[in-house]
Design a protein around this motif. Structure first.
Motif, mmCIF file in Angstrom:
data_model
loop_
_atom_site.group_PDB
_atom_site.id
_atom_site.type_symbol
_atom_site.label_atom_id
_atom_site.label_comp_id
_atom_site.label_asym_id
_atom_site.label_seq_id
_atom_site.Cartn_x
_atom_site.Cartn_y
_atom_site.Cartn_z
ATOM 1 N N LEU A 118 0.763 -1.289 -0.136
ATOM 2 C CA LEU A 118 -0.074 0.159 0.183
ATOM 3 C C LEU A 118 0.736 1.318 0.442
ATOM 4 C CD1 LEU A 118 -2.731 -1.070 2.777
ATOM 5 C CD2 LEU A 118 -2.900 -1.007 -0.347
ATOM 6 N N THR A 119 2.191 1.137 1.286
ATOM 7 C CA THR A 119 3.058 2.343 0.937
ATOM 8 C C THR A 119 3.387 2.560 0.114
ATOM 9 O OG1 THR A 119 3.420 1.935 3.240
ATOM 10 C CG2 THR A 119 5.243 3.482 1.746
ATOM 11 N N ALA A 120 3.919 1.312 -1.402
ATOM 12 C CA ALA A 120 4.467 1.639 -2.593
ATOM 13 C C ALA A 120 3.622 2.593 -3.809
ATOM 14 C CB ALA A 120 4.692 0.114 -3.167
ATOM 15 N N GLY A 121 2.132 2.293 -3.408
ATOM 16 C CA GLY A 121 0.798 2.895 -3.919
ATOM 17 C C GLY A 121 0.349 1.592 -4.596
ATOM 18 N N VAL A 122 0.308 0.464 -3.844
ATOM 19 C CA VAL A 122 -0.654 -0.503 -4.243
ATOM 20 C C VAL A 122 -2.360 -0.269 -4.055
ATOM 21 C CG1 VAL A 122 -1.246 -2.860 -4.341
ATOM 22 C CG2 VAL A 122 1.244 -2.301 -4.484
ATOM 23 N N PRO A 123 -3.103 -0.523 -5.394
ATOM 24 C CA PRO A 123 -4.597 -0.025 -4.978
ATOM 25 C C PRO A 123 -5.100 -1.588 -4.401
ATOM 26 C CG PRO A 123 -4.472 -0.327 -7.373
ATOM 27 C CD PRO A 123 -3.208 -0.456 -6.761
ATOM 28 N N THR A 124 -6.374 -0.981 -3.201
ATOM 29 C CA THR A 124 -6.852 -2.518 -2.523
ATOM 30 C C THR A 124 -8.443 -2.597 -2.820
ATOM 31 O OG1 THR A 124 -6.772 -3.754 -1.012
ATOM 32 C CG2 THR A 124 -6.477 -1.740 -0.536
ATOM 33 N N GLY A 125 -9.266 -3.508 -3.109
ATOM 34 C CA GLY A 125 -10.666 -3.080 -2.748
ATOM 35 C C GLY A 125 -10.699 -4.348 -1.878
ATOM 36 N N ASP A 126 -12.052 -4.865 -2.591
ATOM 37 C CA ASP A 126 -12.479 -5.698 -1.580
ATOM 38 C C ASP A 126 -13.661 -6.299 -2.501
ATOM 39 O OD1 ASP A 126 -15.460 -7.658 -0.528
ATOM 40 O OD2 ASP A 126 -14.858 -6.297 0.954
ATOM 41 N N LEU A 127 -12.783 -8.322 -2.653
ATOM 42 C CA LEU A 127 -12.876 -8.577 -4.067
ATOM 43 C C LEU A 127 -14.493 -8.751 -4.157
ATOM 44 C CD1 LEU A 127 -11.237 -10.277 -5.575
ATOM 45 C CD2 LEU A 127 -11.987 -12.581 -3.101
ATOM 46 N N GLN A 128 -15.212 -8.741 -2.757
ATOM 47 C CA GLN A 128 -17.130 -9.017 -3.330
ATOM 48 C C GLN A 128 -17.840 -7.657 -4.149
ATOM 49 O OE1 GLN A 128 -19.214 -11.605 -1.021
ATOM 50 N NE2 GLN A 128 -21.035 -12.055 -2.965
ATOM 51 N N ALA A 129 -17.207 -6.499 -3.316
ATOM 52 C CA ALA A 129 -18.039 -5.718 -3.533
ATOM 53 C C ALA A 129 -17.063 -4.327 -4.326
ATOM 54 C CB ALA A 129 -17.897 -4.546 -1.791
ATOM 55 N N ASP A 130 -16.229 -4.444 -5.117
ATOM 56 C CA ASP A 130 -15.903 -3.581 -5.469
ATOM 57 C C ASP A 130 -15.492 -4.483 -7.028
ATOM 58 O OD1 ASP A 130 -15.261 -1.848 -3.428
ATOM 59 O OD2 ASP A 130 -13.288 -2.150 -2.975
ATOM 60 N N CYS A 131 -15.486 -5.960 -6.883
ATOM 61 C CA CYS A 131 -15.655 -6.821 -8.632
ATOM 62 C C CYS A 131 -16.349 -6.609 -9.096
ATOM 63 C CB CYS A 131 -14.676 -7.513 -7.947
ATOM 64 S SG CYS A 131 -12.592 -6.934 -7.410
ATOM 65 N N LEU A 132 -16.536 -6.437 -10.213
ATOM 66 C CA LEU A 132 -18.195 -7.149 -10.799
ATOM 67 C C LEU A 132 -17.531 -8.666 -11.143
ATOM 68 C CD1 LEU A 132 -20.775 -6.911 -11.387
ATOM 69 C CD2 LEU A 132 -20.233 -4.901 -13.417
ATOM 70 N N TRP A 133 -18.457 -9.388 -11.327
ATOM 71 C CA TRP A 133 -17.987 -10.282 -11.806
ATOM 72 C C TRP A 133 -18.953 -11.431 -12.417
ATOM 73 C CZ3 TRP A 133 -13.466 -13.456 -10.294
ATOM 74 C CH2 TRP A 133 -12.757 -12.663 -9.182
ATOM 75 N N TYR A 134 -18.636 -11.092 -13.614
ATOM 76 C CA TYR A 134 -19.615 -12.516 -14.340
ATOM 77 C C TYR A 134 -19.476 -13.752 -14.399
ATOM 78 C CZ TYR A 134 -21.038 -7.628 -16.357
ATOM 79 O OH TYR A 134 -22.094 -6.610 -16.671
ATOM 80 N N LEU A 135 -20.705 -14.654 -14.125
ATOM 81 C CA LEU A 135 -20.756 -16.088 -13.646
ATOM 82 C C LEU A 135 -21.178 -16.095 -14.798
ATOM 83 C CD1 LEU A 135 -20.677 -16.823 -9.864
ATOM 84 C CD2 LEU A 135 -18.401 -16.241 -11.278
ATOM 85 N N ASP A 136 -21.036 -17.280 -15.946
ATOM 86 C CA ASP A 136 -21.717 -18.070 -16.830
ATOM 87 C C ASP A 136 -22.393 -16.653 -17.584
ATOM 88 O OD1 ASP A 136 -20.188 -19.766 -16.331
ATOM 89 O OD2 ASP A 136 -22.589 -21.468 -16.151
ATOM 90 N N GLY A 137 -21.730 -15.458 -18.252
ATOM 91 C CA GLY A 137 -22.236 -14.097 -18.657
ATOM 92 C C GLY A 137 -23.241 -13.204 -18.356
ATOM 93 N N GLN A 138 -23.334 -13.807 -16.654
ATOM 94 C CA GLN A 138 -24.459 -13.052 -15.812
ATOM 95 C C GLN A 138 -23.298 -12.269 -14.652
ATOM 96 O OE1 GLN A 138 -27.762 -12.924 -16.313
ATOM 97 N NE2 GLN A 138 -27.107 -14.259 -17.820
ATOM 98 N N PRO A 139 -24.258 -10.936 -14.746
ATOM 99 C CA PRO A 139 -23.386 -10.273 -13.055
ATOM 100 C C PRO A 139 -23.758 -10.256 -12.175
ATOM 101 C CG PRO A 139 -24.892 -8.930 -14.407
ATOM 102 C CD PRO A 139 -25.093 -10.207 -15.053
ATOM 103 N N MET A 140 -22.329 -10.642 -11.078
ATOM 104 C CA MET A 140 -23.125 -11.340 -9.618
ATOM 105 C C MET A 140 -23.053 -10.365 -8.511
ATOM 106 S SD MET A 140 -20.799 -14.175 -7.590
ATOM 107 C CE MET A 140 -19.178 -13.126 -7.195
ATOM 108 N N ARG A 141 -24.278 -10.099 -8.273
ATOM 109 C CA ARG A 141 -24.446 -9.026 -7.069
ATOM 110 C C ARG A 141 -23.364 -9.066 -6.423
ATOM 111 N NH1 ARG A 141 -30.590 -10.258 -3.921
ATOM 112 N NH2 ARG A 141 -30.730 -9.702 -6.662
ATOM 113 N N ARG A 142 -22.962 -7.537 -6.116
ATOM 114 C CA ARG A 142 -22.317 -7.625 -5.128
ATOM 115 C C ARG A 142 -22.760 -7.450 -3.774
ATOM 116 N NH1 ARG A 142 -18.419 -3.045 -8.696
ATOM 117 N NH2 ARG A 142 -19.586 -2.708 -10.328
ATOM 118 N N ALA A 143 -21.446 -7.542 -2.751
ATOM 119 C CA ALA A 143 -21.864 -7.448 -1.317
ATOM 120 C C ALA A 143 -20.621 -7.019 -0.501
ATOM 121 C CB ALA A 143 -22.660 -8.900 -0.628
ATOM 122 N N ARG A 144 -20.244 -6.435 0.334
ATOM 123 C CA ARG A 144 -19.402 -6.685 1.083
ATOM 124 C C ARG A 144 -18.982 -7.774 1.479
ATOM 125 N NH1 ARG A 144 -17.298 -2.357 -0.138
ATOM 126 N NH2 ARG A 144 -15.176 -2.903 1.497
#
Length: 454
Positions: free
Chosen positions: A82-108
């Motif tokens: 993080l000090t080197a500037g690497v961004p971080t996020g929440d794997l489920q809330a900040d990433c939009l996943w398409y599973l078999d072509g459908q967008p997965m609902r986000r949550a923390r």
């Protein structure tokens, strides 16, 4: 001293100074008085791509389990990223996943993801390893073979022992040799030449072709990450991940003859063929920061050292030298980190390859089962694969709307839990009762684009 270590052990040699080799060196630094890492490349002083790691120019992100293990091996490592500037996020809330072509609902969730480039990750690990008083990292050092003791003096190599390595400049004696030479490992050839026979290999051929290009990050126009995973009927993938230095990395890939184009118009058309609109919308006005870099990955390969009838003592292999995974799934660094953690606990004592095989079993099964969903993919299929695939299709369809099922799916794909996590009775019941239909159609269809290899 870890259980099983022979008293008086002094020197370990690690072949390969990439992430897997560096992590192995860290793992051995407590049990051995000296650890020498031998890297064929000239190593850069800072975070830079290099010839010996062609995938260093490709898209990378650090999975949740990988970041946890790196923090265990190097306390405070994620804070250093993080000090080197690497961004971080929440794997489920900040990433939009398409599973078999459908967008997965986000949550923390409690699962972090780090948008770190491979050169920066390797640089930070190398700095930590070089700071260890017992470790020496030597570059421009090419290993050409193993030093081998055979007490039978020309007889069978049953009681043989590896006692060092041969290099272009001479020989180096060691009590333990670790092969972290990556996909190009020469260990199978060396063992065959020493009389140990052929190493059994499992192969799943997908013929992946993928390219990476960096763009300027615009927080108003693209989120932390978008992941369009391939599935039967859609042999293409597209991923964007935010990375350090205000950049977004674009990963476009295809399997079974599909190839992403290199020209701007072709790249945009390829992105438009994906289920989700986010990547193609971003590319309409995105500012590129370089040219696309293309790679080919013919097949996932697993070397079954654990099945060898005999092996010399004093020898360990880790990382891609044991198993190279389909790069679409981003498992390699996390698996190497887990192997290093196991190596730290055992220092290579006893039947290393048996334990290492058990460690690789789950990620290998997850990756290859996903590939083998495609009927055209070459690889061994088991009787259980068809009913399991049918259940997982229903699971993915249900997980698109059920955030708890989605979180469990991401825990497994991030190696925070084993595949059995998806088969817990409560989850099976929720999948079977889910009104969501298991389908293969994308959320948004677009016409096919030129890009298939002739």
């Amino acid at each position: 001293m870890p259980a099983g270590i022979i008293r008086g052990v002094r020197h370990a040699v690690v072949i390969g100074g990439s992430v897997g080799g560096l992590l192995a060196a860290r793992a051995l630094s407590v049990a051995f008085e000296r650890v020498t890492v031998l890297e064929r490349d000239d190593l850069p002083e800072g975070p830079a791509a290099r010839r010996g790691v062609p995938q260093s120019r490709q898209a990378h992100a650090l999975l949740a389990r990988g970041s946890m293990v790196l923090d265990e091996l190097f306390p405070g490592f994620t804070s250093e990223m993080l000090t080197a500037g690497v961004p971080t996020g929440d794997l489920q809330a900040d990433c939009l996943w398409y599973l078999d072509g459908q967008p997965m609902r986000r949550a923390r969730s409690s699962m972090p993801v780090y948008g770190v480039t491979r050169p920066l990750l390797e640089h930070l690990v190398r700095q930590r390893v070089r700071a260890l008083p017992s470790v020496t990292v030597t570059d421009a050092a090419e290993v050409t073979g193993l030093l081998h003791e055979d007490p039978a003096r020309g007889g069978r190599a049953r009681d043989g022992r590896v006692c060092g390595v041969r290099t272009v400049g001479g020989t180096i004696e060691a009590d333990l040799v670790v092969d972290a030479g990556g996909r190009a490992s020469r260990l199978p050839v060396w063992l065959r030449d020493l009389g140990y026979g052929e190493v059994p290999v499992s192969t799943v051929r997908t013929d992946v072709v993928y390219s990476t290009r960096h763009y300027r990050y615009d927080p108003e126009r693209i989120g932390f990450a978008v992941i369009n995973a391939p599935y039967p009927g859609m042999p293409r993938t597209g991923v964007t991940v935010r990375q350090e230095n205000d950049r977004v990395v674009l990963f476009l890939g295809g399997i079974l003859g599909e190839e992403p184009p290199d020209d701007d118009a072709g790249v945009r058309a390829f992105a438009e063929s994906l289920p989700g609109p986010e990547i193609s919308d971003f590319l309409r006005t995105a500012e590129p920061l370089g040219d696309p870099v293309r790679m080919r990955f013919p097949a996932s390969v697993r070397r079954h050292y654990e099945r060898m009838p005999r092996l010399p003592r004093g020898l360990v292999a880790v990382g891609d030298a044991v198993c190279s995974f389909n790069p679409i799934y981003g498992q390699g660094i996390t698996v190497a980190a887990l192997q290093a953690l196991a190596l730290a606990r055992t220092a290579g004592a006893g039947r290393w390859f048996t334990g290492a095989a058990r460690l690789v079993d789950s990620p290998w099964s997850m990756a290859t089962a996903t590939d083998l969903r495609f009927p055209e993919v070459e690889g061994r299929r088991r009787a259980v694969d068809r009913p399991l695939d049918a259940y997982l299709r229903r699971y993915r369809a249900a997980a698109v709307h059920d955030t708890d099922l989605g979180a469990a799916f991401l825990r497994v794909s991030n190696m925070l839990a084993g595949p059995g996590h998806l088969l817990a009775p409560g989850r099976v019941l929720r999948v079977l009762l889910s009104p969501a239909r298991a389908g293969r159609g994308p959320a948004r269809r677009r016409p096919p684009v030129a890009g298939r290899r002739a």
